[in-house]
Design a protein around this motif. Structure first.
Motif, PDB file in Angstrom:
ATOM      1  N   ILE A  66       9.268 -10.171 -56.724  1.00  0.00           N
ATOM      2  CA  ILE A  66       8.476 -11.256 -57.298  1.00  0.00           C
ATOM      3  C   ILE A  66       8.365 -12.443 -56.343  1.00  0.00           C
ATOM      4  N   GLY A  67       9.467 -12.771 -55.669  1.00  0.00           N
ATOM      5  CA  GLY A  67       9.438 -13.915 -54.755  1.00  0.00           C
ATOM      6  C   GLY A  67       8.469 -13.717 -53.606  1.00  0.00           C
ATOM      7  N   GLN A  68       8.569 -12.557 -52.938  1.00  0.00           N
ATOM      8  CA  GLN A  68       7.682 -12.279 -51.812  1.00  0.00           C
ATOM      9  C   GLN A  68       6.240 -12.106 -52.268  1.00  0.00           C
ATOM     10  N   SER A  69       6.056 -11.547 -53.458  1.00  0.00           N
ATOM     11  CA  SER A  69       4.689 -11.373 -53.975  1.00  0.00           C
ATOM     12  C   SER A  69       4.025 -12.716 -54.209  1.00  0.00           C
ATOM     13  N   ILE A  70       4.786 -13.672 -54.730  1.00  0.00           N
ATOM     14  CA  ILE A  70       4.217 -14.999 -54.975  1.00  0.00           C
ATOM     15  C   ILE A  70       3.960 -15.722 -53.661  1.00  0.00           C
ATOM     16  N   ILE A  71       4.849 -15.554 -52.658  1.00  0.00           N
ATOM     17  CA  ILE A  71       4.583 -16.121 -51.332  1.00  0.00           C
ATOM     18  C   ILE A  71       3.260 -15.573 -50.803  1.00  0.00           C
ATOM     19  N   ASN A  72       3.060 -14.268 -50.959  1.00  0.00           N
ATOM     20  CA  ASN A  72       1.839 -13.633 -50.460  1.00  0.00           C
ATOM     21  C   ASN A  72       0.603 -14.165 -51.187  1.00  0.00           C
ATOM     22  N   ILE A  73       0.667 -14.205 -52.504  1.00  0.00           N
ATOM     23  CA  ILE A  73      -0.477 -14.675 -53.284  1.00  0.00           C
ATOM     24  C   ILE A  73      -0.765 -16.140 -52.989  1.00  0.00           C
ATOM     25  N   LYS A  74       0.295 -16.940 -52.917  1.00  0.00           N
ATOM     26  CA  LYS A  74       0.117 -18.375 -52.649  1.00  0.00           C
ATOM     27  C   LYS A  74      -0.448 -18.620 -51.240  1.00  0.00           C
ATOM     28  N   SER A  75      -0.105 -17.725 -50.314  1.00  0.00           N
ATOM     29  CA  SER A  75      -0.598 -17.869 -48.938  1.00  0.00           C
ATOM     30  C   SER A  75      -2.006 -17.312 -48.759  1.00  0.00           C
ATOM     31  N   GLY A  76      -2.593 -16.781 -49.821  1.00  0.00           N
ATOM     32  CA  GLY A  76      -3.970 -16.296 -49.755  1.00  0.00           C
ATOM     33  C   GLY A  76      -4.122 -14.792 -49.713  1.00  0.00           C
ATOM     34  N   GLY A  77      -3.004 -14.053 -49.669  1.00  0.00           N
ATOM     35  CA  GLY A  77      -3.083 -12.600 -49.617  1.00  0.00           C
ATOM     36  C   GLY A  77      -3.556 -12.007 -50.931  1.00  0.00           C
ATOM     37  N   ARG A  78      -4.616 -11.221 -50.878  1.00  0.00           N
ATOM     38  CA  ARG A  78      -5.159 -10.616 -52.100  1.00  0.00           C
ATOM     39  C   ARG A  78      -5.342  -9.101 -51.956  1.00  0.00           C
ATOM     40  N   GLY A  79      -5.547  -8.631 -50.741  1.00  0.00           N
ATOM     41  CA  GLY A  79      -5.851  -7.215 -50.534  1.00  0.00           C
ATOM     42  C   GLY A  79      -4.655  -6.414 -50.064  1.00  0.00           C
ATOM     43  N   ARG A  80      -4.855  -5.123 -49.914  1.00  0.00           N
ATOM     44  CA  ARG A  80      -3.804  -4.224 -49.426  1.00  0.00           C
ATOM     45  C   ARG A  80      -3.387  -4.574 -48.002  1.00  0.00           C
ATOM     46  N   LEU A  81      -4.330  -5.151 -47.250  1.00  0.00           N
ATOM     47  CA  LEU A  81      -4.046  -5.477 -45.857  1.00  0.00           C
ATOM     48  C   LEU A  81      -2.865  -6.429 -45.725  1.00  0.00           C
ATOM     49  N   SER A  82      -2.712  -7.351 -46.664  1.00  0.00           N
ATOM     50  CA  SER A  82      -1.610  -8.323 -46.573  1.00  0.00           C
ATOM     51  C   SER A  82      -0.261  -7.626 -46.609  1.00  0.00           C
TER      52      SER A  82
END
Length: 524
Positions: free
Chosen positions: A300-316
């Motif tokens: 959950i922590g890393q997923s939120i970092i990714n989403i907050k940083s703009g990551g939306r696709g599989r590429l992230s």
């Protein structure tokens, strides 16, 4: 939970966003994977390999683009006992038993997805979800406090103030930068700025390298993971040892992954596939078992970092996994120079973004039972683990729901021109409402013909059938007839399947008087 969501931009994302967010996540994955490896009692490299393979496989074939998987604390805690038991059977055997357990775990998780059982995550109430995110926010916060220790002693004096200052600087950058520019993820900028300050300013503070060394490791440099079949005896005794752990790991991994998937769905206002994610998690754990990783689930922590940083696709997620591998192969020296304070600052911002602050606003606006569930799930997540917390929350919510519905069974009574008494039932008839249902009937004083109308009710289970059977017996003992009317098709099917234990007359003829008259003639 709306306060939480303001940390997340509602946007589709881009290749640039995915690349930068993936890089940010990869930097934060290193100490997390190392820490959880220490918890499980295995080498840091095993944790890093696990994070790489979990992240890559789930990003490629998972059901939730933008969600990050890796080595997690929830699963590491379960692995501790298994590794210890394995080590009693021979040197390094604990690791081999762990790999075999992960393969079986993956098979179970795959079956869960193949049989489309992921949909049952829909049964998790919103109150459980709020307790889940609150509990995980607290767990993440508490885990970061360990970074303020040197060995078993808390930092003090200059080292403590240095650490606090660098953490605060990282958080300040993450708060201020998005208001100026969103060209680069705030978390990545915070890590780079604070790292540069520490390296070029010769500031004495804990780094990734010193953190690994303090835990007994040497560094993160290693080669590519290689294929190996776990070196354990293939016997019934082995199966008896690893099966219970496999079931627990599969359950914990799927619950945490599906709950995180639900949360990311809400954050991004999109929808992922729970069943597909189950298969991806299972496949990743099987690969971990054969290639020497410690396995894991969604983070959950890393997923939120990714989403907050703009990551939306599989590429992230793919970039995060590949960059983590690049660090292991080629850039270990640079990554080991990153100050722990910068990563702690990022995780503290994750805590702020994860916690459902709206909980405090709705305390007086929601049912007491929902508030109890939120507090219960939050507390159990912190004290025990996610699986226990979520299952307990669902059970309590189900019991409350059953109790509330049990009180809603009502009966409207009337006698028509033919002298037939009608009981119109309102509310579901199930195990919780059968006792109250029986009290609605006046068997001794009712006429010879009684109709129980289920137009506004439903027969839900075997307890309901048994309640109707007992009611029929009560009327039959005094020589009176009872008839069921307006049953839905599924209710009629349920009653007829139980006709050997439930002796009642179902009126399918809308002209109930003719039907009763016909029934009475046949019974003479």
């Amino acid at each position: 939970m709306k306060f939480q969501f303001q940390f997340i931009d509602k946007k589709q994302g881009s290749i640039k966003d995915d690349l930068l967010s993936g890089l940010t996540v990869s930097l934060a994955l290193v100490p997390e994977a190392v820490a959880f490896a220490f918890v499980a009692g295995v080498s840091p490299i095993v944790g890093l390999y696990g994070a790489f393979m979990m992240g890559l496989v789930t990003s490629l074939i998972g059901g939730r683009p933008g969600m990050i998987s890796g080595a997690t604390g929830a699963m590491a805690v379960v692995m501790v006992s298994l590794v210890q038991k394995g080590n009693t059977m021979g040197e390094m055997q604990g690791l081999q038993y762990l790999f075999a357990t992960l393969i079986l775990t993956g098979i179970i998780q795959n079956l869960f997805g193949i049989f489309k059982l992921g949909k049952f995550i829909r049964l998790v109430p919103h109150s459980v979800m709020m307790g889940f995110v609150n509990g995980l926010a607290i767990v993440i916060f508490l885990s970061q406090l360990n970074m303020f220790k040197a060995g078993s002693e808390w930092l003090s004096g200059a080292p403590l103030f240095t650490m606090l200052g660098l953490v605060a600087l990282t958080m300040a950058i993450m708060i201020v930068l998005p208001k100026i520019s969103k060209a680069i993820p705030a978390a990545l900028a915070g890590i780079l700025v604070v790292s540069a300050l520490v390296i070029f300013g010769n500031i004495e503070t804990e780094t990734v390298k010193s953190f690994i060394q303090s835990g007994g490791g040497e560094g993160i440099k290693a080669g590519l993971p290689t294929f190996n079949v776990p070196l354990i005896p293939f016997s019934l005794e082995t199966l008896k040892l690893i099966l219970p752990y496999s079931l627990i790991l599969a359950g914990v991994g799927l619950i945490e992954s599906l709950m995180t998937l639900n949360l990311v769905d809400e954050l991004t206002e999109t929808r992922g596939s729970g069943n597909r994610e189950c298969v991806a998690q299972g496949t990743a754990n099987i690969i971990n078992g054969f290639f020497g990783g410690m396995g894991g689930c969604a983070m959950i922590g890393q997923s939120i970092i990714n989403i907050k940083s703009g990551g939306r696709g599989r590429l992230s997620g793919i970039v995060a996994a590949i960059m983590l591998l690049m660090f292991i192969l080629f850039a270990s020296g640079y990554i080991e120079m990153i100050p722990i304070a910068a990563l702690v600052g990022v995780m503290f911002m994750v805590v702020i973004g994860t916690f459902a602050w709206s909980t405090f606003k709705i305390i007086n606006k929601i049912p007491v039972s929902d508030l109890i569930v939120i507090v219960l799930v939050t507390g159990l997540t912190v004290v025990f683990d996610l699986a226990v917390a979520v299952l307990s929350g669902v059970i309590v919510s189900a019991l409350v729901f059953s109790w509330e519905n049990a009180k809603r069974i009502r009966a409207r009574k009337s006698v028509d021109e033919h002298g037939i008494k009608h009981y119109e039932i309102f509310g579901p008839l199930f195990f919780g409402s059968t006792t109250l249902f029986q009290t609605k009937f006046d068997v001794q004083n009712d006429p010879d013909e009684v109709i129980v109308d289920f137009k506004e009710s439903r027969i839900m289970d075997q307890s309901a059938i048994e309640a109707i059977n007992k009611l029929a017996e009560r009327y039959q003992k005094v020589g009176k007839n009872i008839h069921l009317r307006h049953l839905s098709k599924d209710c009629i099917k349920l009653v007829k399947k139980a006709e050997k234990i439930c002796d009642v007359n179902v009126l399918e003829d809308p002209n109930y008087f003719v039907a009763i008259d016909h029934y009475n003639r046949l019974s003479k």
